[in-house]
Scaffold this active site. Sequence first.
Site: not given
Lengths: 611, 611
Positions: B355, B412
């Site tokens: 990122e 998640d």
Amino acid sequence: MDERTERNELAAQLAVDSIRCSTAAGSGHPTSSMSAAHLLAVLYAGHLRYDVSEPRHPGGDRFVLSKGHASPLLFSTLKAIGAITDEQLLTFRRFGSPVEGHPVPLPDMPWIDVATGSLGQGLPIGLGMALGLRILERPGRVWVLMGDSETAEGSVWEAMENASYHGLDNLIAILDMNRLGQRGPTMLQWDGDAYARRAEAFGWHARVIDGHDVGAISEAYTEAEQTVGPCLIVAKTEKGHGVSFLANREGWHGKALNDEQAAKAIAELGGERSITITPLKPEPLTATEPRRSPGTLPSFDGPVATRKAFGDTLAAMAPTREDLVVLDAEVGNSTYTEEFDEAEPDRFVQFFIAEQAMIGAAVGLQAVGLTPYAATFGAFLSRAYDFTRMAAISRAHVRLSGSHAGVSIGEDGPSQMALEDLASFRAVDGSTVLYPADGASTAALVAEMADTDGIAYIRTTRESTPKLYDAEDAFPIGGSKVHGASGGDVATIVGAGITLIEALTAAETLRGEGTPVRVIDAYSIKPIDGETLRAALDATGLLVVVEDHRVEGGIGDAVLEAIAEGGRPLSGRVVKLGVSRMPSSGSPTELRDWAGISAGAIAEAVRAALG
Amino acid sequence: MDERTERNELAAQLAVDSIRCSTAAGSGHPTSSMSAAHLLAVLYAGHLRYDVSEPRHPGGDRFVLSKGHASPLLFSTLKAIGAITDEQLLTFRRFGSPVEGHPVPLPDMPWIDVATGSLGQGLPIGLGMALGLRILERPGRVWVLMGDSETAEGSVWEAMENASYHGLDNLIAILDMNRLGQRGPTMLQWDGDAYARRAEAFGWHARVIDGHDVGAISEAYTEAEQTVGPCLIVAKTEKGHGVSFLANREGWHGKALNDEQAAKAIAELGGERSITITPLKPEPLTATEPRRSPGTLPSFDGPVATRKAFGDTLAAMAPTREDLVVLDAEVGNSTYTEEFDEAEPDRFVQFFIAEQAMIGAAVGLQAVGLTPYAATFGAFLSRAYDFTRMAAISRAHVRLSGSHAGVSIGEDGPSQMALEDLASFRAVDGSTVLYPADGASTAALVAEMADTDGIAYIRTTRESTPKLYDAEDAFPIGGSKVHGASGGDVATIVGAGITLIEALTAAETLRGEGTPVRVIDAYSIKPIDGETLRAALDATGLLVVVEDHRVEGGIGDAVLEAIAEGGRPLSGRVVKLGVSRMPSSGSPTELRDWAGISAGAIAEAVRAALG
């Protein structure tokens, strides 16, 4: 059954259970689990020294599942070692179950030390555990299972370079090279030699093996155990291994099988099994807890920079707080952590300019029972924000210090100015955010942080500030200090750190003009002293909040939140002063004037508000 | 004078001027500048193709000073090429001067493309420039001067791996290996071969040279220009080179010389000079600007996830907005940027899970005139927060999208939930923060972002949400939408994104109970529609703000700020609903209920507030 068959049977069970629990949940990552089933089967059955009834046994090893999405595999392994039952396994991802979607350490899940799920964090954390075990003179090793996709994260290489630099013999990384990432092939696919070359160039031993050959795996583990220095085992594997329609197929990442697919896959894997294993016993060892006696804090007779007071306090605590470990990112002469280094070099760790590895390692250090303080410029803690966020999910107790806050650093310019730190740290779950203005309050808060749970952040200032408080004064977290309150006050100025100093000067000016005002030192920004703030607003009708930080998300917003708390009726006025444009170089004084947060600007804002 | 002597003379001038300007300022990094003086002298005098009167000439090269603290060297070089005068050079670090402490691109400093000063960011930015020049089919090269300390930053290796993966021939990195960091020796000191091995393992060509030998430097630059693939030149240098009491001495980092020391050092360097040079001309080339016609935005007849609407909109804009480049961090099938990839693969760049490199590259892409959109899970944008902060200092126009916001992602678990993104993005200077609730508003805002200056962030949701608006509806940045207002409303519910959907349901329930309420869609969180919010508070006396985000720093704080704006008298009540504890796995519905941000919880909060 020979050992090879036993291990293969166990691996098949782990693959089957990974499918079963994710299918029961309707989501999860079975194929990413299946690729590493042999790797964990061999580890837990024959190498990891682990006492399931005492997972933090002082003579034991530690395991970190860096590829946290392979949680079905981890929980299936915990079932195989008798830590959880099959029924618990099948609560995977359900609300209220500790068998979460990604691993999280919880009171009823003591076999997990740290949270993972943001990739590239397991190795930095494992690095910290390995450093911690060495500091504590414990024999255990740290095993980290990584995915191949996550090696794209720079933080992995920060951990690599620091692990070899620090000569860690007790750190072993296993790379599950299954070739496929979330959306397709990884950068290096099955080029195991390329991974090995990278690791070797970063000072590691590396070996490429077949990750489904239990003999080769065991041999590689044994070699790694005996090797001096950190080792990477690159294991060539197949995602979805063992099932014809999953193995090495794209399009199966993060997908649970439906019931029919699961039945077929489980049949191909030889059906359900109920193997239980007992890992190797940890070395018999009684934990010796490090001494944690409070030492004598430094006192300050005159002006001092709070960053210096921070370093002085750490150094003062060093001899009697044997649990403290101080971490630096190559700025120890600016944050004054170098003073701790001088006092206790064995508990000072230099991470060079690798803030992510530093914060990850702090999480690892606290997971083995130590008390880490990590410090750098506040601006550069932003480099590790994902690690801080994840540290909170790890329920980690980590102390962070950010120096050189705000435009007040002056000539170095905006790249070095922490202006978003209060906003970002306030938003972290369970965090504590502190910002002292003088030496005595800094010393008190730095000491208090040592025993504060969660992420505790202290912001410090580059310049010296005058002495405001005495060593005897108490600075409880959640408290504040009121300066110069009188019954006739027509305004309250709220400051912290450097702006408290400006606020006190402004108040003096205003009083000289016949305008009585009080000043609140909001040294504890989270939790903030709402009661005192609300009382001041009620009494004076006007709060002027001034901060050397962006106007968004910092002290001003914390004050407004306290004022509005619980939906109470709003009254009075609140003026926020802070940095609302992009600063430049300049002297601290020029920049505070420019930002409208100097004593003069504060006094003017109070005058304007009072009309 | 032969060329060697000319280059050495120029290097000596750059060293002298670096000392002069930092001594005049009383701070700065002269010794870190002196180590690289020969490297820049040879670059600007004989290799960089550069038109000082048109620094962004379409046929020219780009230079990035990644070690931004060597700003004295950069400004001295700008003087030597006639970009700034000696008088301007001597305003270094003064308030109001564009000759800032670390390089910043400003209207009156057009020879700087991007801000540096947070280390390890120059190479990711240079990577983006090199990608951008290739996309634009321009002949220029990108030269990046790095420090050796900063190679400890993982972001450098993220850029390394991506540059070789993408086969960039037009990227040349120069490593000023001066052995000394801020507080002592670097990790690898003068082990040039170790740096070379690391770079080679990451797919680069590498060569180690004497960084004070102008002949060797020129030869290495020529070789790099001719090499296929990215090149690293490891230049062995001395910090403070050329001055007896500075060269290779510890304790001189970031210290300006006093007048006496400066005079002595300048004498040792042969005194002041006034050499001017003209860099090589850029290739003659007329810029062809990419087409920027608005295309036809998608429309949505039924429910759609806003993340999907985001991807659909990018794909729809792809053919007619030729300036768009879309960046992915290996989640393009989750953020739906894969749709853009299908439409325009040449303007889609895969960064794998890196990122920081992705955001750094976005800054580089916009610096060559393109319009980057970078997308990943909102949670993982926190990995690149320092890059985002620095992008704002670069005055970069970067579009970011964070998907999978809040507890609403469900099973998640917390590692994947963006819960701090609004707080952190709000605190970025000049940022725009958007959070649409349905397909039409997403499409409108994604298109609007393309022409929004600064850091524009859009937050999207994993689940589908119902259609609320039509393709014809306008969603100006800074605006809001009011739903169901009536004269008798006794409360206002403020939501955005997923909580707007919950708020609309809650409002219906309350109306059914005879409690008239209105709902505001705060799709523009920064800037926020203060006028509408204040009017609603005045009219209804109660605002209930609900967000799928931490309670600190997000929509609630933005609303309170708007209510208090300008120190206006406060009245009424504001209730903030948000995530105030650590979430777990669970269904989206369970988790919104748990967090107290579901329709039921909102209705209950309104009832409780109304007593």
